[in-house]
Design a protein around this motif. Sequence first.
Motif, short mmCIF file in Angstrom:
data_model
loop_
_atom_site.label_atom_id
_atom_site.label_comp_id
_atom_site.label_asym_id
_atom_site.label_seq_id
_atom_site.Cartn_x
_atom_site.Cartn_y
_atom_site.Cartn_z
N VAL A 4 -21.06 -96.78 -18.32
CA VAL A 4 -22.25 -97.80 -17.61
C VAL A 4 -23.62 -97.91 -18.59
O VAL A 4 -23.27 -99.27 -18.18
N LYS A 5 -23.78 -97.48 -18.95
CA LYS A 5 -24.84 -97.81 -19.83
C LYS A 5 -23.89 -99.68 -20.70
O LYS A 5 -24.48 -100.52 -20.90
N ALA A 6 -22.66 -98.85 -21.00
CA ALA A 6 -22.01 -100.45 -21.90
C ALA A 6 -22.08 -100.72 -21.45
O ALA A 6 -21.37 -102.56 -21.62
N LYS A 7 -21.59 -100.87 -19.67
CA LYS A 7 -21.28 -102.45 -19.06
C LYS A 7 -22.12 -102.72 -18.93
O LYS A 7 -22.59 -103.98 -18.32
N ARG A 8 -23.43 -102.53 -18.60
CA ARG A 8 -24.92 -102.93 -18.36
C ARG A 8 -24.84 -103.69 -19.39
O ARG A 8 -26.05 -104.86 -19.59
N GLN A 9 -25.34 -102.86 -20.67
CA GLN A 9 -25.34 -104.10 -21.47
C GLN A 9 -24.77 -104.68 -21.70
O GLN A 9 -25.09 -106.29 -22.07
N ALA A 10 -23.46 -104.55 -21.52
CA ALA A 10 -22.57 -106.27 -22.01
C ALA A 10 -22.45 -107.25 -20.89
O ALA A 10 -23.26 -108.07 -21.57
N LEU A 11 -23.78 -107.22 -19.91
CA LEU A 11 -23.45 -107.68 -18.77
C LEU A 11 -25.21 -108.58 -19.25
O LEU A 11 -24.77 -109.54 -19.42
N LEU A 12 -26.22 -107.71 -20.41
CA LEU A 12 -27.40 -108.04 -20.57
C LEU A 12 -26.48 -109.51 -21.65
O LEU A 12 -26.92 -110.17 -21.92
#
Length: 283
Positions: A4-12
């Motif tokens: 989840v954190k990786a996905k959010r970081q990728a979005l940012l």
Amino acid sequence: MTEVKAKRQALLEARYGTEQQKPDNLIWTPQVEALLSHKSVRTFLPHPLPEGAIETMVAAAQSASNSSALNQWSLVAITDPQLKQRISDTVARSVPVDRIPWIEEAPALLLWVADLSRAAGLTEDAGKAPVVFDYLDSFLMASIDAALAAQNAAIAAESIGLGIVYLGVMRNIAKEVAEIINLPEYSFVTFGMAVGLPDESRTSSIRPRPAQPMVLYYNQYEQDRYRDYLERYETAYQAFRCRQKMSDKTWAGSVVESATSMDYLGGRDKLRETIIQRGFRLK
């Protein structure tokens, strides 16, 4: 790092680019993730919209805030291929291209109408004149409400797997498109929206936006603060264009061109005249 954190970081990273500072205190929800995932889609598969897609988008649009609950917008959904092609051809004549593929490919072209015609009719039925509609704020109110509604519809479309792209070029042909779809007085097409199933093999990625300090101010506006963040945004902007194999152009150059080139208007220099002809006096 969790998935989840990786996905959010990728979005940012996608939304701001690797070069710019990013907010590190976002309150993440599924809706926020969906909003950060937005991208304009200009390539569509040759499939019709799912049954109920337009009605779902309109329900979401009607759930947007609107001024005094007056409901001063309408939507004309163009699904007839020949009519859509006619509008696309008309738009293409206003810009230096032969055709606009994303209008042709999309199974539906949505025309978002700032619409005071219902209110004018009800006022005239009451034996009165809609004198308030002569003023700029009435035009602006209906246009804002159409935009708020359209953005809700866009979010709904993306939530069911569709892609959209806004079409400001509809204002290039404001007079012609009003005639084509038989708009009454006190209404005009603010913009269009192509919608359909994205062709992921051709769809571009998320376009970076400026770092938040370039657009976010607390309590007082700081006029020249954007200059401190411009260089890094230019790096992110140009890296995106390079990845997408787009022409070499700076963001500042695009801004200057939009402010100085009459070609950018594509006929919208006559928009005021058309809007007045449609009943809005703009006092």
